[in-house]
Design an enzyme around this catalytic site. Structure first.
Site, PDB file in Angstrom:
ATOM      1  N   GLY A  46      -3.056  22.989  30.593  1.00  0.00           N
ATOM      2  CA  GLY A  46      -3.820  24.247  30.273  1.00  0.00           C
ATOM      3  C   GLY A  46      -5.304  24.065  30.096  1.00  0.00           C
ATOM      4  N   HIS A 133      -1.801  27.511  21.843  1.00  0.00           N
ATOM      5  CA  HIS A 133      -3.035  26.291  21.712  1.00  0.00           C
ATOM      6  C   HIS A 133      -4.131  26.974  22.622  1.00  0.00           C
ATOM      7  CE1 HIS A 133      -4.369  22.026  22.245  1.00  0.00           C
ATOM      8  NE2 HIS A 133      -5.055  22.800  23.169  1.00  0.00           N
ATOM      9  N   HIS A 137      -8.122  28.407  21.450  1.00  0.00           N
ATOM     10  CA  HIS A 137      -9.426  28.215  21.882  1.00  0.00           C
ATOM     11  C   HIS A 137     -10.179  29.460  22.220  1.00  0.00           C
ATOM     12  CE1 HIS A 137      -9.317  23.854  22.686  1.00  0.00           C
ATOM     13  NE2 HIS A 137      -8.133  23.797  23.378  1.00  0.00           N
TER      14      HIS A 137
HETATM   15  O1  GNR Z   1      -2.799  19.091  28.329  1.00  0.00           O
HETATM   16  C1  GNR Z   1      -2.769  19.446  27.203  1.00  0.00           C
HETATM   17  N1  GNR Z   1      -1.466  19.246  26.829  1.00  0.00           N
HETATM   18  C2  GNR Z   1      -0.974  19.832  25.645  1.00  0.00           C
HETATM   19  C3  GNR Z   1       0.154  19.066  24.962  1.00  0.00           C
HETATM   20  C4  GNR Z   1       0.577  19.590  23.700  1.00  0.00           C
HETATM   21  C5  GNR Z   1       0.159  20.986  23.495  1.00  0.00           C
HETATM   22  C6  GNR Z   1      -0.934  21.424  24.021  1.00  0.00           C
HETATM   23  C7  GNR Z   1      -1.374  20.815  25.190  1.00  0.00           C
HETATM   24  S1  GNR Z   1      -2.691  21.733  26.005  1.00  0.00           S
HETATM   25  C8  GNR Z   1      -3.750  20.669  26.736  1.00  0.00           C
HETATM   26  C9  GNR Z   1      -4.770  21.064  27.476  1.00  0.00           C
HETATM   27  C10 GNR Z   1      -5.822  21.582  26.628  1.00  0.00           C
HETATM   28  O2  GNR Z   1      -6.343  21.215  26.142  1.00  0.00           O
HETATM   29  N2  GNR Z   1      -5.923  22.888  26.794  1.00  0.00           N
HETATM   30  O3  GNR Z   1      -6.581  23.759  25.923  1.00  0.00           O
HETATM   31 NI    NI Z   2      -7.030  22.388  24.169  1.00  0.00          NI
END
Ligand code: GNR
Ligand code: NI
Length: 167
Positions: A46, A133, A137
């Site tokens: 993500g 998550h 942000h």
């Molecule tokens: O790549 C990502 N892996 C992830 C693993 C566990 C919980 C959340 C994430 S999101 C992260 C990519 C990212 O920083 N998105 O903001």
């Molecule tokens: Ni992140």
């Protein structure tokens, strides 16, 4: 298409609260394409616009094995939160750091897709965690801020030292 620079914690710009997208125009479509390219290149699942220093409410995500199921969330809001789950999270803005975060187990999220069409998604598992998550942000919050102040300080010191050595 272009690769975008990902801000690294503790960059204070990661604490900016993103503004809603007004019109989904060419500028937003280009941003989404560039964010997707940046996420795939960094092997993340993500990416929120905040992480590439664009403070508008845009998220891209792809949890598929084949990396061919791009999801786009514009102006997302979580309308339902149920249960509690923990997961060992990581973040492209906090490289090499993984720690356990507690979040809602199931959520409902409402957003616009790339064509401006509203959709509702019920999510659980990693998808629900990732949506929460990314929403964090957009609200200026990095996952380490769910950890104890002691852990946050240790992570800050470690990443500052690392970025100094990279220069
Ligand atoms: O790549 C990502 N892996 C992830 C693993 C566990 C919980 C959340 C994430 S999101 C992260 C990519 C990212 O920083 N998105 O903001
Ligand atoms: Ni992140």
């Amino acid at each position: 298409m272009a690769l975008l620079n990902i801000l690294k914690y503790p960059d204070e710009r990661l604490h900016t609260v993103a503004k809603p997208v007004g019109e989904i125009d060419e500028r937003i479509r280009t941003l989404v394409a560039d964010m997707a390219e940046t996420m795939y290149e960094a092997r993340g699942i993500g990416l929120a616009a905040t992480q590439v220093n664009v403070h508008e409410r845009v998220v891209v995500m792809d949890l598929s094995e084949e990396r061919n199921e791009l999801r786009v969330f514009i102006n997302p809001t979580i309308t339902v939160r149920e249960g509690e789950t923990t997961y060992e999270e990581g973040c492209l803005s906090v490289p090499g750091i993984y720690d356990t975060v507690t979040r809602a187990e199931r959520i409902t999220v409402e957003a616009l897709d790339i064509d401006g069409k509203p959709f509702t998604l019920e999510a659980d598992g990693l998808l629900a965690i990732c949506v929460q998550h990314e929403l964090d942000h957009l609200n200026g919050k990095v996952f380490v801020e769910h950890l104890s102040p002691l852990k946050q300080n240790r992570i800050k010191t470690k990443l500052k030292k690392r970025s100094r050595l990279e220069m």
